[in-house]
Design an enzyme around this catalytic site. Structure first.
Site, PDB file in Angstrom:
ATOM      1  N   GLU A   1      35.657  31.563  36.461  1.00 37.53           N
ATOM      2  CA  GLU A   1      35.818  32.488  35.344  1.00 37.53           C
ATOM      3  C   GLU A   1      35.698  31.766  34.004  1.00 37.53           C
ATOM      4  O   GLU A   1      36.309  30.731  33.788  1.00 37.53           O
ATOM      5  CB  GLU A   1      37.151  33.218  35.435  1.00 37.53           C
TER       6      GLU A   1
ATOM      7  N   ARG B   1      43.320  49.564  37.328  1.00 36.31           N
ATOM      8  CA  ARG B   1      42.705  50.636  38.104  1.00 36.31           C
ATOM      9  C   ARG B   1      43.640  51.109  39.207  1.00 36.31           C
ATOM     10  O   ARG B   1      43.630  52.282  39.601  1.00 36.31           O
ATOM     11  CB  ARG B   1      41.382  50.148  38.703  1.00 36.31           C
TER      12      ARG B   1
ATOM     13  N   CYS C   1      44.909  39.320  37.636  1.00 36.89           N
ATOM     14  CA  CYS C   1      44.225  38.025  37.555  1.00 36.89           C
ATOM     15  C   CYS C   1      43.880  37.675  36.113  1.00 36.89           C
ATOM     16  O   CYS C   1      44.192  36.580  35.632  1.00 36.89           O
ATOM     17  CB  CYS C   1      42.970  38.035  38.424  1.00 36.89           C
TER      18      CYS C   1
ATOM     19  N   HIS D   1      38.151  32.947  40.959  1.00 33.36           N
ATOM     20  CA  HIS D   1      38.281  34.052  41.900  1.00 33.36           C
ATOM     21  C   HIS D   1      37.650  33.669  43.234  1.00 33.36           C
ATOM     22  O   HIS D   1      36.585  33.045  43.267  1.00 33.36           O
ATOM     23  CB  HIS D   1      37.573  35.302  41.367  1.00 33.36           C
TER      24      HIS D   1
END
Length: 213
Positions: free
Chosen positions: A79, A89, A142, A165
């Site tokens: 990342e 979500r 995250c 990730h």
């Protein structure tokens, strides 16, 4: 001192490969003579950063690599950017579901990883581990932890850190599913490669690894 973190299971899963890989990588690095700690973080907004800050205070690391699960991705994702936005979500493990809330009120819009993501990408490729530089860590816990980490390290620039990730583990993918996964051994090796690369690299490579969308 090296600090590795992973997450507890979330979203109805019984395992989280980020924590399995973090523990495994810590064991590999410790066997090589490094001073390493591995810490499992709760998948809960707020609590996850509190646990991370406690680990930073306890272990006082020189290098921090946080890991999380990105189910559906097929590669190890290095990342690049953490953004100051929580937009869930699905609820976290405590039922929290913030929408368009800042991770740190008044904080910068974004932080860049201080890990050598391009050099790590090259080393992962040389090791035969599928990897990519990712331009988005999402807006779930995250990214929340990634942003919280970089905000905390802003006052100690000598400490480098970032976020990785990992995909689903094979045991998380139903038979016949088209969902991508990686063997846990590859995830474990990947985190160790990222750490070794960071320890050996002072200036990142200038290597094309961007995205068109």
């Amino acid at each position: 001192m090296i600090l590795l973190t992973g997450f507890e299971p979330f979203g109805g899963e019984s395992t989280n490969p980020s924590w399995t890989a973090a523990r495994g990588a810590a064991a590999l690095l410790e066997a090589e003579g490094h001073d390493v700690a591995a810490v499992e973080l709760p998948c809960v907004f707020g609590d996850a950063i509190e646990a991370l800050l406690a680990a930073l205070a306890e272990h006082r690391p020189d290098l921090v690599v946080c890991a999380g699960q990105a189910g559906g991705r097929s590669r190890i994702s290095l990342e690049r950017v953490a953004i100051n936005c929580d937009d869930a979500r699905i609820p976290d493990n405590a039922g929290n579901a913030p929408v368009d809330e800042p991770v740190v009120p008044g904080g910068p819009t974004a932080y860049f990883s201080t890990l050598p993501v391009k050099a790590a990408l090259a080393e992962l490729g040389a090791a035969g581990i599928p990897a990519e530089v990712s331009q988005s860590a999402g807006t779930y816990v995250c990214n929340h932890v990634f942003y919280g980490l970089m905000h905390a390290l802003g006052s100690t620039p000598a400490v480098r850190g970032g976020f990785v990730h990992v995909p689903f583990g094979p045991e998380q993918v139903p038979a016949g599913s088209t969902l991508a996964s990686l063997p846990l051994e590859q995830m474990t090796q990947a985190l160790a490669v990222v750490v070794r690369t960071a320890l050996a690299t002072t200036a990142d490579l200038k290597l094309a690894a961007g995205a068109t969308h």
